[in-house]
Design a protein around this motif. Sequence first.
Motif, PDB file in Angstrom:
ATOM      1  N   GLY A  28      37.267  32.628  32.845  1.00  0.00           N
ATOM      2  CA  GLY A  28      38.403  33.205  33.560  1.00  0.00           C
ATOM      3  C   GLY A  28      37.987  34.188  34.634  1.00  0.00           C
ATOM      4  N   VAL A  29      39.001  34.744  35.286  1.00  0.00           N
ATOM      5  CA  VAL A  29      38.796  35.679  36.387  1.00  0.00           C
ATOM      6  C   VAL A  29      39.723  36.872  36.196  1.00  0.00           C
ATOM      7  N   ARG A  30      39.249  38.033  36.632  1.00  0.00           N
ATOM      8  CA  ARG A  30      40.043  39.266  36.552  1.00  0.00           C
ATOM      9  C   ARG A  30      39.871  40.042  37.848  1.00  0.00           C
ATOM     10  N   ALA A  31      40.958  40.580  38.362  1.00  0.00           N
ATOM     11  CA  ALA A  31      40.940  41.404  39.568  1.00  0.00           C
ATOM     12  C   ALA A  31      40.732  42.862  39.201  1.00  0.00           C
ATOM     13  N   VAL A  32      39.927  43.570  40.006  1.00  0.00           N
ATOM     14  CA  VAL A  32      39.786  45.020  39.889  1.00  0.00           C
ATOM     15  C   VAL A  32      39.677  45.605  41.288  1.00  0.00           C
ATOM     16  N   GLU A  33      40.140  46.841  41.423  1.00  0.00           N
ATOM     17  CA  GLU A  33      39.994  47.570  42.687  1.00  0.00           C
ATOM     18  C   GLU A  33      39.187  48.813  42.365  1.00  0.00           C
ATOM     19  N   VAL A  34      38.062  48.985  43.056  1.00  0.00           N
ATOM     20  CA  VAL A  34      37.180  50.114  42.792  1.00  0.00           C
ATOM     21  C   VAL A  34      36.700  50.687  44.123  1.00  0.00           C
ATOM     22  N   ASN A  35      36.970  51.962  44.341  1.00  0.00           N
ATOM     23  CA  ASN A  35      36.500  52.665  45.537  1.00  0.00           C
ATOM     24  C   ASN A  35      36.798  51.895  46.827  1.00  0.00           C
ATOM     25  N   GLY A  36      37.998  51.331  46.927  1.00  0.00           N
ATOM     26  CA  GLY A  36      38.397  50.603  48.120  1.00  0.00           C
ATOM     27  C   GLY A  36      37.908  49.163  48.184  1.00  0.00           C
ATOM     28  N   HIS A  37      37.209  48.707  47.169  1.00  0.00           N
ATOM     29  CA  HIS A  37      36.726  47.328  47.113  1.00  0.00           C
ATOM     30  C   HIS A  37      37.672  46.506  46.233  1.00  0.00           C
ATOM     31  N   GLU A  38      38.211  45.417  46.779  1.00  0.00           N
ATOM     32  CA  GLU A  38      39.009  44.465  46.016  1.00  0.00           C
ATOM     33  C   GLU A  38      38.042  43.426  45.462  1.00  0.00           C
ATOM     34  N   LEU A  39      37.869  43.407  44.134  1.00  0.00           N
ATOM     35  CA  LEU A  39      36.859  42.557  43.513  1.00  0.00           C
ATOM     36  C   LEU A  39      37.482  41.545  42.560  1.00  0.00           C
ATOM     37  N   ALA A  40      36.818  40.401  42.437  1.00  0.00           N
ATOM     38  CA  ALA A  40      37.158  39.401  41.429  1.00  0.00           C
ATOM     39  C   ALA A  40      35.951  39.273  40.512  1.00  0.00           C
ATOM     40  N   LEU A  41      36.182  39.417  39.210  1.00  0.00           N
ATOM     41  CA  LEU A  41      35.133  39.285  38.203  1.00  0.00           C
ATOM     42  C   LEU A  41      35.332  37.960  37.479  1.00  0.00           C
ATOM     43  N   ASN A  43      33.911  35.257  34.392  1.00  0.00           N
ATOM     44  CA  ASN A  43      33.120  35.064  33.178  1.00  0.00           C
ATOM     45  C   ASN A  43      32.817  33.573  33.089  1.00  0.00           C
ATOM     46  N   ILE A  44      31.590  33.211  33.422  1.00  0.00           N
ATOM     47  CA  ILE A  44      31.185  31.811  33.428  1.00  0.00           C
ATOM     48  C   ILE A  44      30.069  31.634  32.408  1.00  0.00           C
ATOM     49  N   ALA A  45      30.381  30.931  31.344  1.00  0.00           N
ATOM     50  CA  ALA A  45      29.415  30.664  30.276  1.00  0.00           C
ATOM     51  C   ALA A  45      28.786  31.955  29.753  1.00  0.00           C
ATOM     52  N   GLY A  46      29.605  33.028  29.680  1.00  0.00           N
ATOM     53  CA  GLY A  46      29.136  34.300  29.153  1.00  0.00           C
ATOM     54  C   GLY A  46      28.421  35.189  30.152  1.00  0.00           C
ATOM     55  N   SER A  47      28.201  34.709  31.378  1.00  0.00           N
ATOM     56  CA  SER A  47      27.600  35.522  32.442  1.00  0.00           C
ATOM     57  C   SER A  47      28.706  36.020  33.359  1.00  0.00           C
ATOM     58  N   ILE A  48      28.564  37.268  33.829  1.00  0.00           N
ATOM     59  CA  ILE A  48      29.583  37.876  34.675  1.00  0.00           C
ATOM     60  C   ILE A  48      29.117  37.846  36.131  1.00  0.00           C
ATOM     61  N   PHE A  49      30.023  37.393  36.994  1.00  0.00           N
ATOM     62  CA  PHE A  49      29.763  37.319  38.434  1.00  0.00           C
ATOM     63  C   PHE A  49      30.882  38.060  39.149  1.00  0.00           C
ATOM     64  N   CYS A  50      30.615  38.475  40.386  1.00  0.00           N
ATOM     65  CA  CYS A  50      31.597  39.252  41.135  1.00  0.00           C
ATOM     66  C   CYS A  50      31.557  38.869  42.607  1.00  0.00           C
ATOM     67  N   THR A  51      32.751  38.668  43.178  1.00  0.00           N
ATOM     68  CA  THR A  51      32.882  38.439  44.615  1.00  0.00           C
ATOM     69  C   THR A  51      34.002  39.326  45.137  1.00  0.00           C
ATOM     70  N   SER A  52      34.142  39.332  46.445  1.00  0.00           N
ATOM     71  CA  SER A  52      35.343  39.901  47.031  1.00  0.00           C
ATOM     72  C   SER A  52      36.521  39.123  46.466  1.00  0.00           C
ATOM     73  N   ASN A  53      37.638  39.786  46.279  1.00  0.00           N
ATOM     74  CA  ASN A  53      38.824  39.121  45.743  1.00  0.00           C
ATOM     75  C   ASN A  53      39.723  38.576  46.844  1.00  0.00           C
ATOM     76  N   ILE A  54      39.378  38.799  48.095  1.00  0.00           N
ATOM     77  CA  ILE A  54      40.228  38.398  49.216  1.00  0.00           C
ATOM     78  C   ILE A  54      39.654  37.148  49.869  1.00  0.00           C
ATOM     79  N   CYS A  55      40.467  36.114  49.988  1.00  0.00           N
ATOM     80  CA  CYS A  55      40.043  34.885  50.657  1.00  0.00           C
ATOM     81  C   CYS A  55      39.661  35.194  52.102  1.00  0.00           C
ATOM     82  N   THR A  56      38.625  34.546  52.602  1.00  0.00           N
ATOM     83  CA  THR A  56      38.163  34.782  53.969  1.00  0.00           C
ATOM     84  C   THR A  56      38.981  34.020  55.009  1.00  0.00           C
ATOM     85  N   HIS A  57      39.848  33.129  54.564  1.00  0.00           N
ATOM     86  CA  HIS A  57      40.655  32.322  55.493  1.00  0.00           C
ATOM     87  C   HIS A  57      41.975  33.015  55.847  1.00  0.00           C
TER      88      HIS A  57
END
Length: 116
Positions: A28-41, A43-57
């Motif tokens: 799954g995915v979870r949104a968080v906002e930290v220090n002005g950063h909109e992030l998407a976290l 959980n893929i096969a127990g590993s955590i990854f993070c990207t910007s939460n805002i689509c670039t398009h």
Amino acid sequence: MGLEKKPNQSVGGSWVRVASIDEIPAAGVRAVEVNGHELALYNIAGSIFCTSNICTHAYALLSDGFLEGTEIECPLHAGRFDVLTGKALCSPVTENLVVYETKVSGTDVLVLLYAR
């Protein structure tokens, strides 16, 4: 082949606690906002990854999209990104996402953030 984390940045930043591991559902995915950063976290096969939460398009929250394997689909125009690398995978998206380095310490999820 293991899942590899591919950060876009490489020097200078601060590790910031952004969530508890329990707050990110499996496959799954979870949104968080930290220090002005909109992030998407992710959980893929127990590993955590993070990207910007805002689509670039167009402005849309990727955390409202659909995660399948290592790809997130934007809920607005169905563009897809690889969450491990940030790579834009199909039209209409052409610009890659920012990817943030992550680590888990105990139950805390930490993300390496850079000043804006």
